[in-house]
Design a protein around this motif. Structure first.
Motif, mmCIF file in Angstrom:
data_model
loop_
_atom_site.group_PDB
_atom_site.id
_atom_site.type_symbol
_atom_site.label_atom_id
_atom_site.label_comp_id
_atom_site.label_asym_id
_atom_site.label_seq_id
_atom_site.Cartn_x
_atom_site.Cartn_y
_atom_site.Cartn_z
ATOM 1 N N GLY A 162 0.778 -1.229 0.000
ATOM 2 C CA GLY A 162 0.000 0.000 0.000
ATOM 3 C C GLY A 162 0.804 1.271 0.000
ATOM 4 N N GLY A 163 2.116 1.171 -0.306
ATOM 5 C CA GLY A 163 2.963 2.357 -0.232
ATOM 6 C C GLY A 163 3.066 3.168 -1.506
ATOM 7 N N GLY A 164 2.439 2.720 -2.564
ATOM 8 C CA GLY A 164 2.516 3.455 -3.827
ATOM 9 C C GLY A 164 3.828 3.204 -4.552
ATOM 10 N N PHE A 165 4.098 4.053 -5.554
ATOM 11 C CA PHE A 165 5.245 3.841 -6.439
ATOM 12 C C PHE A 165 6.496 4.610 -6.013
ATOM 13 N N ASP A 166 6.410 5.423 -4.988
ATOM 14 C CA ASP A 166 7.516 6.305 -4.641
ATOM 15 C C ASP A 166 8.794 5.530 -4.324
ATOM 16 N N LEU A 167 8.699 4.545 -3.452
ATOM 17 C CA LEU A 167 9.876 3.754 -3.080
ATOM 18 C C LEU A 167 10.373 2.930 -4.261
ATOM 19 N N LEU A 168 9.462 2.379 -5.032
ATOM 20 C CA LEU A 168 9.849 1.578 -6.190
ATOM 21 C C LEU A 168 10.641 2.411 -7.197
ATOM 22 N N LEU A 169 10.236 3.639 -7.436
ATOM 23 C CA LEU A 169 10.940 4.508 -8.377
ATOM 24 C C LEU A 169 12.351 4.814 -7.882
ATOM 25 N N SER A 170 12.491 5.010 -6.583
ATOM 26 C CA SER A 170 13.825 5.236 -6.021
ATOM 27 C C SER A 170 14.724 4.029 -6.263
ATOM 28 N N GLN A 171 14.169 2.858 -6.066
ATOM 29 C CA GLN A 171 14.950 1.637 -6.235
ATOM 30 C C GLN A 171 15.332 1.418 -7.699
ATOM 31 N N LEU A 172 14.420 1.706 -8.597
ATOM 32 C CA LEU A 172 14.731 1.574 -10.020
ATOM 33 C C LEU A 172 15.835 2.543 -10.432
ATOM 34 N N ALA A 173 15.867 3.712 -9.794
ATOM 35 C CA ALA A 173 16.934 4.673 -10.074
ATOM 36 C C ALA A 173 18.293 4.119 -9.659
ATOM 37 N N GLU A 174 18.338 3.442 -8.524
ATOM 38 C CA GLU A 174 19.607 2.835 -8.093
ATOM 39 C C GLU A 174 20.033 1.741 -9.058
ATOM 40 N N VAL A 175 19.097 0.895 -9.467
ATOM 41 C CA VAL A 175 19.415 -0.185 -10.406
ATOM 42 C C VAL A 175 19.978 0.389 -11.700
ATOM 43 N N ALA A 176 19.312 1.389 -12.260
ATOM 44 C CA ALA A 176 19.753 1.981 -13.527
ATOM 45 C C ALA A 176 21.126 2.633 -13.385
ATOM 46 N N THR A 177 21.339 3.343 -12.282
ATOM 47 C CA THR A 177 22.622 4.027 -12.071
ATOM 48 C C THR A 177 23.765 3.035 -11.987
ATOM 49 N N ILE A 178 23.602 1.979 -11.199
ATOM 50 C CA ILE A 178 24.677 0.998 -11.023
ATOM 51 C C ILE A 178 24.912 0.215 -12.305
ATOM 52 N N LEU A 179 23.847 -0.066 -13.054
ATOM 53 C CA LEU A 179 24.004 -0.784 -14.317
ATOM 54 C C LEU A 179 24.880 0.003 -15.290
ATOM 55 N N VAL A 180 24.565 1.269 -15.463
ATOM 56 C CA VAL A 180 25.338 2.116 -16.386
ATOM 57 C C VAL A 180 26.759 2.328 -15.860
ATOM 58 N N TYR A 181 26.871 2.661 -14.583
ATOM 59 C CA TYR A 181 28.171 2.939 -13.969
ATOM 60 C C TYR A 181 29.067 1.705 -14.008
ATOM 61 N N GLY A 182 28.520 0.541 -13.654
ATOM 62 C CA GLY A 182 29.311 -0.681 -13.626
ATOM 63 C C GLY A 182 29.780 -1.108 -15.002
ATOM 64 N N LEU A 183 28.894 -1.046 -15.986
ATOM 65 C CA LEU A 183 29.251 -1.474 -17.343
ATOM 66 C C LEU A 183 30.311 -0.568 -17.956
ATOM 67 N N PHE A 184 30.023 0.719 -17.996
ATOM 68 C CA PHE A 184 30.940 1.644 -18.659
ATOM 69 C C PHE A 184 32.202 1.891 -17.838
ATOM 70 N N GLY A 185 32.056 1.949 -16.514
ATOM 71 C CA GLY A 185 33.220 2.166 -15.671
ATOM 72 C C GLY A 185 34.209 1.015 -15.748
ATOM 73 N N THR A 186 33.715 -0.215 -15.673
ATOM 74 C CA THR A 186 34.602 -1.381 -15.736
ATOM 75 C C THR A 186 35.225 -1.520 -17.113
ATOM 76 N N TRP A 187 34.423 -1.320 -18.160
ATOM 77 C CA TRP A 187 34.957 -1.416 -19.515
ATOM 78 C C TRP A 187 36.069 -0.377 -19.716
ATOM 79 N N ALA A 188 35.840 0.847 -19.262
ATOM 80 C CA ALA A 188 36.845 1.895 -19.405
ATOM 81 C C ALA A 188 38.108 1.564 -18.617
ATOM 82 N N LEU A 189 37.930 1.056 -17.398
ATOM 83 C CA LEU A 189 39.075 0.703 -16.568
ATOM 84 C C LEU A 189 39.917 -0.383 -17.235
ATOM 85 N N LEU A 190 39.270 -1.427 -17.758
ATOM 86 C CA LEU A 190 40.000 -2.510 -18.407
ATOM 87 C C LEU A 190 40.656 -2.034 -19.704
#
Length: 510
Positions: free
Chosen positions: A381-409
């Motif tokens: 019953g909490g609505g979408f507010d918390l879910l949207l925050s969590q999706l933002a973390e998932v998207a951020t780490i996905l982009v950061y991890g992929l491009f950051g690791t590729w660039a580092l290697l």
């Protein structure tokens, strides 16, 4: 200077800090909290033992020592980098800190007159184990083909990558924290980031030689018993990993600390049931050890981010779904011919992402703790507010991890070749990187028998087998790395062998 003229040592109790001074959340601990956190931090450091055993037991014999060496580097060099700059970038307290990175507290040696000395040291002790775990997870995608010298540099810079991500999530001014992200025990910065980095490394390096020549799925585990011993060490260490993330026992936190332990266990049980069911059905009554092990680990990952925010039924469900997603993703990885030897990207990457999303779906409001900001999950019953925050973390780490690791290697590869040569890979990283020759070591163990051949034959009425005598005959050639003979069923045979076959015999490949 004698005792009479020494300057007095000023000991400032944490509780004497002026109440008007803002104390960062990660340093807001009492003496009892600190004792509890440090105790669990010592257990957390032993998680490297579990990771090392899982890694070494999963890969073939030729690369088992190499995996142990990399786990050592994760703690030594990665930990050094975290002390040097990582902790400061994550939680630095100076005025230069901002929403992207912290600043200050580098070299982590807080002055004894600093009233937050105990809190800072407690947080560092706890966080350094998280940093090394994230790097160890990423090493799974590089197994059996990554240059050890390059890995030493990778471990150093990956600790800094982790530190930046940790600051975004857990430092009060970090942009994900401000956005309302909830991540109690590192489902994002530790597990998902490690898994995404593992995926990026697997893509960058390409598959192992001959990995997808097999038609029957994943290669056999090098030492299944060793790997499962590592699983059990990780399993009980995970309880410290999650329970200590309540960051103490005071102000009502003790109840959620215990709740975290219970929900972690229930989540792993849900994952274990799902893993057994999935494997038995897929393989028509024969459960596969690799699937069971990874299934349980994926369920533990899945409940990490929201460990004490789940109810018992949802903890079981979240763990079970995490396992199902992991095992399904393993099959997809094989079809796409992406070679992550330990499937770290599915266990930790997929499991971590699902765990973060699950918080937005199933989290309770942990009154009176302010963890969720008074929000509940969508299905409660909490609505979408918390879910949207969590999706933002998932998207951020996905982009950061992929491009950051590729660039580092990519940058590392310009200075230090990151992939082993075909010859080095075929000989095995143990031999080519660390001068460990498993076949030679095995033959060395037989030398005392050869030296006492007459005594064993006459005095004990025992005759050495023909195969053992043949092993003695060919051992000199094996020591020199020039294999012209090998034994089979007790007879000497001449072999016309390829480099790959010679390497397998010389290095004890399974």
């Amino acid at each position: 200077m004698d005792n009479a003229t020494q300057a007095p040592v000023i000991l400032i109790d944490y509780m004497t800090v002026n109440s008007s001074v803002h104390i960062p959340a990660q340093y807001d601990v009492t003496i009892a909290d600190a004792a509890y956190i440090v105790t669990h931090s010592l257990i957390l450091i032993t998680m490297q033992t579990g990771f090392a055993l899982v890694n070494a037991g999963t890969v073939g014999v030729r690369n088992s020592v190499n995996m142990m060496m990399k786990n050592t580097v994760d703690t030594a060099i990665g930990g050094f980098a975290f002390w040097l700059v990582g902790f400061g970038l994550a939680y630095g307290r100076s005025a230069y800190s901002n929403f992207l990175f912290g600043w200050g507290d580098f070299f982590v040696d807080v002055a004894k007159t600093d009233p937050l000395m105990g809190g800072v040291m407690t947080a560092f002790m706890y966080e350094i184990s998280f940093s090394s775990s994230s790097t160890t997870i990423a090493s799974g995608g590089m197994a059996a083909r990554f240059n050890f010298r390059a890995y030493c540099f990778y471990a150093f810079f990956n600790s800094i990558m982790y530190a930046l991500c940790a600051g975004w999530v857990w430092r009060e001014s970090g942009f994900l924290s401000v956005f309302g992200v909830v991540d109690i025990a590192g489902g994002g910065p530790v597990h998902m980031l490690g898994g995404v980095s593992s995926f990026a490394a697997a893509l960058f390096l390409g598959p192992r030689i001959g990995r997808f020549d097999r038609k029957d799925g994943h290669p056999p585990m090098g030492n299944t018993v060793l790997a499962f011993l590592g699983l059990f060490i990780l399993w009980w260490s995970w309880l410290s990993f999650n329970t200590a993330s309540s960051f103490g026992l005071s102000r009502g936190r003790w109840a959620y600390t215990i709740r975290a332990a219970v929900m972690t266990l229930l989540g792993s049980m849900g994952g274990g049931v799902m893993a057994c069911s999935y494997s038995l059905i897929q393989h028509k009554g024969k459960a596969q050890p690799f699937q069971i092990m990874n299934g349980v680990l994926a369920s533990l990952v899945s409940v990490t981010g929201g460990c004490y925010l789940f109810e018992s039924w949802s903890a079981v469900l979240v763990g079970g779904i995490g396992t199902l997603l992991c095992l399904s993703s393993m099959s997809l990885m094989d079809k796409l011919k992406i070679d992550d030897p330990l499937y770290a990207c599915t266990v930790h990457g997929v499991g971590g992402a699902w765990g973060l999303i699950a918080i937005g779906l199933f989290a309770i409001n942990p009154v009176p703790q302010p963890v969720t900001g008074g929000r509940s999950g969508l299905f409660l019953g909490g609505g979408f507010d918390l879910l949207l925050s969590q999706l933002a973390e998932v998207a951020t780490i996905l982009v950061y991890g992929l491009f950051g690791t590729w660039a580092l290697l990519w940058v590392l590869n310009k200075f230090v070749r990151v992939r082993l040569t075909p010859e080095e890979e075929l000989h095995g990283a143990d031999f080519s990187e660390h001068d460990v020759d498993h076949a030679r070591n095995a033959l060395e163990e037989l030398k005392p028998l050869w030296d006492r051949e007459a005594e064993l034959s006459d005095g004990l009425n025992y005759r050495l087998s023909k195969a053992m005598l043949v092993a003695k005959d060919v051992s000199t050639g094996m020591y020199k790395g020039n294999i012209n003979n090998a034994f089979n069923d007790g007879t000497v045979v001449q072999l016309e062998m390829s480099l790959k076959e010679q390497s397998q015999i010389n290095c004890g490949a399974n």
